[in-house]
Enzyme design. Structure first.
Site, PDB file in Angstrom:
ATOM      1  N   SER A  13      -7.914  11.775   3.732  1.00 56.66           N
ATOM      2  CA  SER A  13      -8.376  13.054   3.966  1.00 56.66           C
ATOM      3  C   SER A  13      -8.125  13.598   5.327  1.00 56.66           C
ATOM      4  O   SER A  13      -8.142  14.878   5.305  1.00 56.66           O
ATOM      5  CB  SER A  13      -9.764  13.460   3.175  1.00 56.66           C
ATOM      6  OG  SER A  13     -10.664  12.635   4.215  1.00 56.66           O
ATOM      7  N   CYS A  76      -8.715   5.924   1.842  1.00 52.70           N
ATOM      8  CA  CYS A  76      -9.697   6.732   1.617  1.00 52.70           C
ATOM      9  C   CYS A  76     -10.624   6.538   0.265  1.00 52.70           C
ATOM     10  O   CYS A  76      -9.916   6.254  -0.881  1.00 52.70           O
ATOM     11  CB  CYS A  76      -9.078   8.365   1.677  1.00 52.70           C
ATOM     12  SG  CYS A  76     -10.234   9.557   0.958  1.00 52.70           S
ATOM     13  N   CYS A 186     -16.889   4.722   3.049  1.00 54.68           N
ATOM     14  CA  CYS A 186     -16.157   6.071   3.470  1.00 54.68           C
ATOM     15  C   CYS A 186     -15.356   5.409   4.933  1.00 54.68           C
ATOM     16  O   CYS A 186     -16.018   5.066   5.674  1.00 54.68           O
ATOM     17  CB  CYS A 186     -16.829   7.226   3.865  1.00 54.68           C
ATOM     18  SG  CYS A 186     -15.886   8.610   4.713  1.00 54.68           S
TER      19      CYS A 186
HETATM   20  N1  DGL Z   1     -12.343   9.114   4.623  1.00 56.39           N
HETATM   21  C1  DGL Z   1     -12.728   9.299   3.326  1.00 56.39           C
HETATM   22  C2  DGL Z   1     -13.282   7.892   2.406  1.00 56.39           C
HETATM   23  O1  DGL Z   1     -13.186   7.114   2.707  1.00 56.39           O
HETATM   24  C3  DGL Z   1     -13.279  10.488   2.741  1.00 56.39           C
HETATM   25  C4  DGL Z   1     -13.897  11.687   3.746  1.00 56.39           C
HETATM   26  C5  DGL Z   1     -13.889  13.030   2.967  1.00 56.39           C
HETATM   27  O2  DGL Z   1     -15.091  13.357   2.424  1.00 56.39           O
HETATM   28  O3  DGL Z   1     -12.872  13.709   3.091  1.00 56.39           O
HETATM   29  O4  DGL Z   1     -13.938   8.117   1.526  1.00 56.39           O
END
Ligand code: DGL
Length: 268
Positions: A13, A76, A186
């Site tokens: 994202s 992600c 995340c």
């Molecule tokens: N980096 C993303 C993940 O691993 C999410 C970050 C977002 O909320 O956009 O969940």
């Protein structure tokens, strides 16, 4: 037909997936990488599942139609939980690798222990996470720890700011001295790993899935005969064309690797 020279597309994202890209480049330096962050639409973690799914499918459609791609790494957790099944259905011949919280690794390291999983709202509420939780018996205490606002600060290049420290202190205060392990569910969070470790102290092991995802990518490319030799390149793209973001992405990619163990697990 795919060629060894085609890109491994790495999607997130925003800039968070760079924590996975770093592990990929370390393990597979000969590969060509195409990193795409959808920062114009970040954060994904507070959106509806359907929105995350549509944004993810649209981004992958754009990438695969414009560039030769031999594998897709969904770096992600949020996009993986909302869209991995649909991606695999839409691209049945492509190697598609997702990421999920490294809970198994934490549970293996700490039998009977207390484990926190810090992740976005979408990741923690999706069925995929419940399925993951049910693989573990009741001898472990597992805490779901949402972290609203943290992705926004990291996207703004504020990961090392006092505001981030204050937010982390507030979020983690109830867990100080209580966790054997904290899973960073995340891909943005590894960039504030040190700040988290300062708050939780040395008694809590901090884990994330980047390294496991890189290993899984290697396994899959090897099995398909698609591993590349030589010297690879990294192409960085973002839906937000602000030059500040491009600079942040480069800085995060080249950031000194943390000494601590970066274990992990991917869902293959
Ligand atoms: N980096 C993303 C993940 O691993 C999410 C970050 C977002 O909320 O956009 O969940």
């Amino acid at each position: 037909m795919y060629s060894k020279d085609d890109f491994i597309a790495v999607f997130d994202s925003g800039v968070g997936g760079i924590s996975v890209l770093r592990q990929l480049v370390k393990l597979l330096p000969a590969e060509n990488y195409l990193y795409y962050g959808d920062s114009a639409n970040a954060p994904y973690g507070t959106r509806s599942t359907e929105e995350v799914r549509n944004l993810t499918l649209a981004a992958v459609r754009m990438l695969t139609s414009r560039y030769p791609v031999k594998a897709l790494v969904v770096a992600c957790n949020t996009a993986t939980s909302a869209a991995i099944r649909q991606l695999r259905e839409a691209y049945p011949d492509l190697i598609v690798i997702g990421i999920e919280p490294a809970l198994k690794l934490a549970a293996d390291h700490h039998p009977g222990g207390s484990i926190g999983v810090m992740a976005t709202d979408v990741t923690l509420r999706e069925e995929k996470f419940d399925t993951l939780l049910h693989r573990f018996d009741g001898s472990r205490t597992i805490y779901k720890i949402p972290a609203p606002g943290l992705v926004e600060l990291i996207e703004a290049g504020q990961g090392d700011s006092e505001q981030t420290r204050t937010l982390l202190r507030r979020l983690l205060a109830p867990y100080v001295g209580k966790l054997d392990a904290l899973v960073l569910g995340c891909t943005h969070y590894p960039f504030v790993r040190r700040r988290i470790a300062e708050i939780l102290g040395p008694g809590t092991e901090i884990l994330h899935g980047g390294q496991g995802t890189a290993r899984e990518t290697k396994r899959r490319l090897e099995a398909a005969g698609l591993l590349r030799q030589g010297r690879g390149q990294v192409l960085m793209k973002n839906s937000d064309t602000n030059p500040k973001l491009a600079a942040l992405a480069r800085q995060l990619l080249n950031m000194e690797e943390e000494k601590d163990q970066l274990g992990g697990h991917s869902n293959g």
